[in-house]
Design a protein around this motif. Structure first.
Motif, PDB file in Angstrom:
ATOM      1  N   SER A 324       8.219 -11.680  72.940  1.00  0.00           N
ATOM      2  CA  SER A 324       7.834 -10.290  73.213  1.00  0.00           C
ATOM      3  C   SER A 324       8.188  -9.435  72.007  1.00  0.00           C
ATOM      4  O   SER A 324       9.368  -9.344  71.631  1.00  0.00           O
ATOM      5  N   THR A 401      12.291 -11.816  78.837  1.00  0.00           N
ATOM      6  CA  THR A 401      11.929 -10.544  79.454  1.00  0.00           C
ATOM      7  C   THR A 401      11.458 -10.679  80.884  1.00  0.00           C
ATOM      8  O   THR A 401      11.669  -9.785  81.700  1.00  0.00           O
ATOM      9  N   SER A 402      10.801 -11.789  81.208  1.00  0.00           N
ATOM     10  CA  SER A 402      10.171 -11.926  82.525  1.00  0.00           C
ATOM     11  C   SER A 402      10.283 -13.370  82.992  1.00  0.00           C
ATOM     12  O   SER A 402      10.449 -14.299  82.195  1.00  0.00           O
ATOM     13  N   ASN A 403      10.166 -13.540  84.316  1.00  0.00           N
ATOM     14  CA  ASN A 403      10.172 -14.879  84.899  1.00  0.00           C
ATOM     15  C   ASN A 403       8.734 -15.278  85.231  1.00  0.00           C
ATOM     16  O   ASN A 403       8.141 -14.750  86.171  1.00  0.00           O
ATOM     17  N   TYR A 404       8.199 -16.194  84.427  1.00  0.00           N
ATOM     18  CA  TYR A 404       6.858 -16.707  84.672  1.00  0.00           C
ATOM     19  C   TYR A 404       6.918 -18.121  85.243  1.00  0.00           C
ATOM     20  O   TYR A 404       6.148 -19.002  84.853  1.00  0.00           O
ATOM     21  N   THR A 408       8.176 -20.199  82.069  1.00  0.00           N
ATOM     22  CA  THR A 408       9.499 -19.840  81.563  1.00  0.00           C
ATOM     23  C   THR A 408      10.426 -21.040  81.581  1.00  0.00           C
ATOM     24  O   THR A 408      11.216 -21.256  80.649  1.00  0.00           O
ATOM     25  N   TRP A 430      18.854 -12.934  79.913  1.00  0.00           N
ATOM     26  CA  TRP A 430      17.904 -12.881  81.026  1.00  0.00           C
ATOM     27  C   TRP A 430      17.710 -11.413  81.408  1.00  0.00           C
ATOM     28  O   TRP A 430      18.556 -10.807  82.031  1.00  0.00           O
ATOM     29  N   SER A 432      15.036 -10.051  83.192  1.00  0.00           N
ATOM     30  CA  SER A 432      14.271  -9.800  84.411  1.00  0.00           C
ATOM     31  C   SER A 432      15.195  -9.706  85.618  1.00  0.00           C
ATOM     32  O   SER A 432      16.214 -10.400  85.701  1.00  0.00           O
ATOM     33  N   ARG A 434      14.220 -10.689  88.412  1.00  0.00           N
ATOM     34  CA  ARG A 434      13.825 -11.846  89.217  1.00  0.00           C
ATOM     35  C   ARG A 434      14.404 -13.110  88.602  1.00  0.00           C
ATOM     36  O   ARG A 434      14.155 -13.432  87.456  1.00  0.00           O
TER      37      ARG A 434
END
Length: 705
Positions: A324, A401-404, A408, A430, A432, A434
């Motif tokens: 990111s 940045t995010s949980n995909y 991820t 971590w 996020s 989530r």
């Protein structure tokens, strides 16, 4: 008497081996009532510990519990050595139980019971009796008002906590806390991958204190770092000696000192009856002796996580790797704010990554291989292996940045495979809210994530400062000045300045005068212009009572100034019997007004202060401190913490001020205070006027009491 290990300056610490490796345990107050403290403690020892020694249970009702006889009292326990006694009895029964334990030759008595120094004078008297008992018999007392101790490898739970059975397998971190609640919170940091192998909750510390446990942990090969939560420090010298023992063993000590505010200090008094201490003093001493200070539990866990993984590695030059672009820029901002550096990647590293990365990837720092690296295992490995091997990088930070979900997880697996073999730390963040399999995978594989870029970089900065501290020098700092007979006092300004002069601290040309005529004659001898200042017992701030007249230019003005000072003193209620006359002093022009002072702190002893001086010292509040005895590097470091230090060098055609003379004067002031003995509580020079380079520094005013 129990054995002890001697460290710096002959200070002895308890040998805790018998406590930590007991062969026999007695539980006084064992209970057959499920859910009670006495029942949970028995379960922790018999069912949730790896303890194979003898267990003796005491309860006045008698009977049997879990296959063990309940003896009606301590005296009924079969003869034989008892290493540890756990006391779960009412406060009013504790002293009698301790005396009986001592008579039985118990090694350490752990007093869980509260209701002592934290509740009032009667409790404090009981604590004094406990302390006397420990001194007279050699039995060590742990507590009271404590949660006991937890060891996870091997498992030993000398605690009433129902959560001991849920504690994991531990790790290379050790924990010392006065209270139980904050300690339990940190122990549960194992759920985020921060694992403590031992926890001591020390309570009111009537005998064994935090310093004993820090010093003992410093000698344990399986401890990599020590984390401490303190409400107060009862003996500053012992605490610092323990810190020095940790330095010699290469074990960082991180401290969360609660009770920093006036409200917090009051709460600490009611909680564990600890002396919270002036926080500015604590801050200065921790920095001076190489203690890592943290501000909250989350920061403690972040710092502990990095210390457990990275040990003594630096965290100065940081590389950001992210998929990111925005996260990379934010990370760079946080690195700068924390006082760290963005690492400069070598040309060879960039060239090797460029062979494999997409043409649109960012290969400078921050490194962004784009989302293609999330799924392309080969690309990640080919680019990141040279990145982790770059000698110009101390650590790699990875913002997630995010949980995909699976994407991820794949990316995290790729990174961990590379980072596991890397010579530098890999720090995942971590971001996020989530969680998910990738988050849990990081924890399982020993890469405990941090949860914000700000916290991560701040923790890195804390650890890096520890690595860069001159620990060998810190471990050898003297803890106390040689004992000196108390000097006679108190001293008024004239007497104090005469003492300054005898110790090599420059003072103005001056004389004392008891009458207006004497003042005029003294002014003529000294040379106009002069200053006149009141000399009166008990009056420190002379300007507050009209006791200072500056710029006196002739004899008539000197006589008028004398009369004016006497009239003003009378109006302000200064007793005639307290007035000793005036000081007539030369007017020293120019320079920077500074303050040098020493006061005797209740915990750490003599504390040296330096900063901006003059009549507005309280308003400016530019002060730094260090503990005495202090060497010249420590004094230099103290000076450099102030805004005054930035005024000393030459600037835009203005000559520099005499820094060497300033430091000389501070050193001599410190030596003077120590030479006066314990009867002197404070010494202050305000202002100490620092003149231009080569002209020295002059103590214009001073007080000793």
């Amino acid at each position: 008497m129990t054995a002890s290990a001697t460290t710096t300056a002959g200070i002895s610490f308890a040998d805790l081996d018998r406590l930590m490796k007991p062969r026999s345990i007695m539980i006084v107050g064992a209970s057959s009532t499920p859910g009670s403290l006495g029942h949970t403690t028995v379960e922790n020892v018999l069912e949730h510990s790896d303890f194979q020694g003898d267990v003796h249970l005491v309860n006045p009702r008698g009977g049997e519990l879990k296959g063990h006889v309940l003896h009606p009292d301590i005296d009924s326990v079969p003869a034989g050595p008892i290493d540890v006694a756990l006391l779960l009895v009412p406060a009013e029964a504790v002293l009698d139980a301790l005396r009986r334990c001592a008579a039985r030759g118990v090694g350490t008595a752990v007093v869980f019971t509260g209701g002592f120094g934290e509740v009032g004078d009667d409790g404090k008297a009981a604590e004094r009796a406990m302390r006397d008992l420990a001194r007279d018999t050699g039995m060590r007392i742990y507590g009271p008002n404590c949660a006991g101790l937890t060891s996870l490898a091997p498992r030993l739970g000398l605690t009433f906590s129902t959560e001991f059975r849920n504690d994991g397998h531990g790790g290379p971190l050790a924990l010392v806390t006065q209270g139980g609640g904050l300690g339990r919170s940190l122990m549960q940091g194992s759920d985020r991958g921060v694992r403590f192998g031992r926890w001591f909750s020390t309570g009111n510390e009537v005998d064994l204190d935090s310093a004993d446990f820090i010093a003992w942990l410093a000698r344990q090969d399986d401890v990599r770092a020590i984390c401490v939560v303190m409400e107060g420090i009862k003996d500053g010298v012992r605490f610092l000696a323990a810190i020095q023992a940790a330095h010699r063993a290469g074990k960082p000590v991180a401290v969360l000192k609660v009770g920093r505010s006036s409200f917090g200090a009051q709460a600490a008094q009611s909680h564990t009856a600890s002396l919270a201490g002036e926080d500015a003093v604590n801050e200065a001493v921790f920095a001076q002796y190489g203690v890592i200070r943290v501000d909250d539990l989350d920061e403690m866990l972040d710092v502990a996580s990095l210390l457990a993984r990275a040990g003594g590695r630096p965290f100065r030059r940081i590389c950001v790797y992210s998929s990111s672009g925005g996260a990379g820029v934010l990370a760079a901002d946080m690195i700068s704010a924390a006082g760290l550096e963005m690492a400069e990647l070598s040309a060879a590293t960039i060239q090797e990554m460029a062979r494999h990365a997409p043409s649109y990837a960012a290969l400078a720092n921050p490194v962004d291989l784009t989302t293609k690296a999330l799924t392309d295992t080969a690309l990640a490995r080919r680019c990141l292996v040279p990145l982790f091997a770059d000698p110009g990088i101390d650590a790699v930070i990875y913002p997630i940045t995010s949980n995909y979900a699976a994407t991820t997880e794949t990316s995290v697996r790729n990174l961990m495979d590379i980072a596991r073999e890397a010579p530098i730390p890999f720090v995942p963040v971590w971001m996020s809210s989530r969680r998910g399999p990738a988050h849990d995978l990081l924890i399982e594989q020993g890469f405990a994530p941090l949860y914000s870029l700000r916290n991560a970089t701040r923790a890195m900065a804390r650890c890096d400062a520890y690595v860069r501290a001159p620990r060998e020098r810190l471990a050898g700092l003297p803890l106390a000045a040689p004992a000196t007979p108390a000097a006679a006092g108190p001293w008024n300004e004239a007497q104090a300045k005469a003492l300054f002069a005898r110790h090599g601290i420059r003072v103005p040309r001056e004389a004392t005068a008891a009458t207006a005529r004497e003042a005029a004659q003294a002014a003529t001898r000294i040379g106009f212009p002069v200053a006149l200042k009141l000399v009166a017992d008990g009056v420190q701030h002379k300007s507050d009572v009209g006791g200072v007249v500056l710029g006196v230019r002739d004899e008539a003005a000197a006589e008028r100034a004398f009369a004016s000072i006497m009239d003003a003193a009378a109006r302000h209620g200064v007793a005639a019997s307290a007035i000793r006359g005036v000081i007539v002093a030369e007017m020293v022009r120019g320079g920077i007004e500074t303050l040098v002072g020493v006061h005797r702190d209740a915990v750490f002893g003599p504390m040296l202060s330096f900063g901006a001086g003059g009549v507005a010292v309280e308003i400016v509040a530019d002060v730094a401190r260090c503990r005495l005895p202090a060497d010249r590097p420590a004094i230099e470091a103290m000076v450099d913490q102030t805004r005054v230090a930035r005024l000393l060098p030459a600037h835009r055609g203005r000559p520099a001020y005499d820094r060497n003379a300033l430091v000389d004067a501070i050193e001599r002031t410190a030596a003077l205070f120590l030479s006066l003995g314990d009867g002197v509580e404070a010494l202050e020079i305000n202002p100490l006027l620092v003149l231009e380079q080569g002209q020295g520094a002059v103590a214009l005013d001073g007080v000793i009491h």
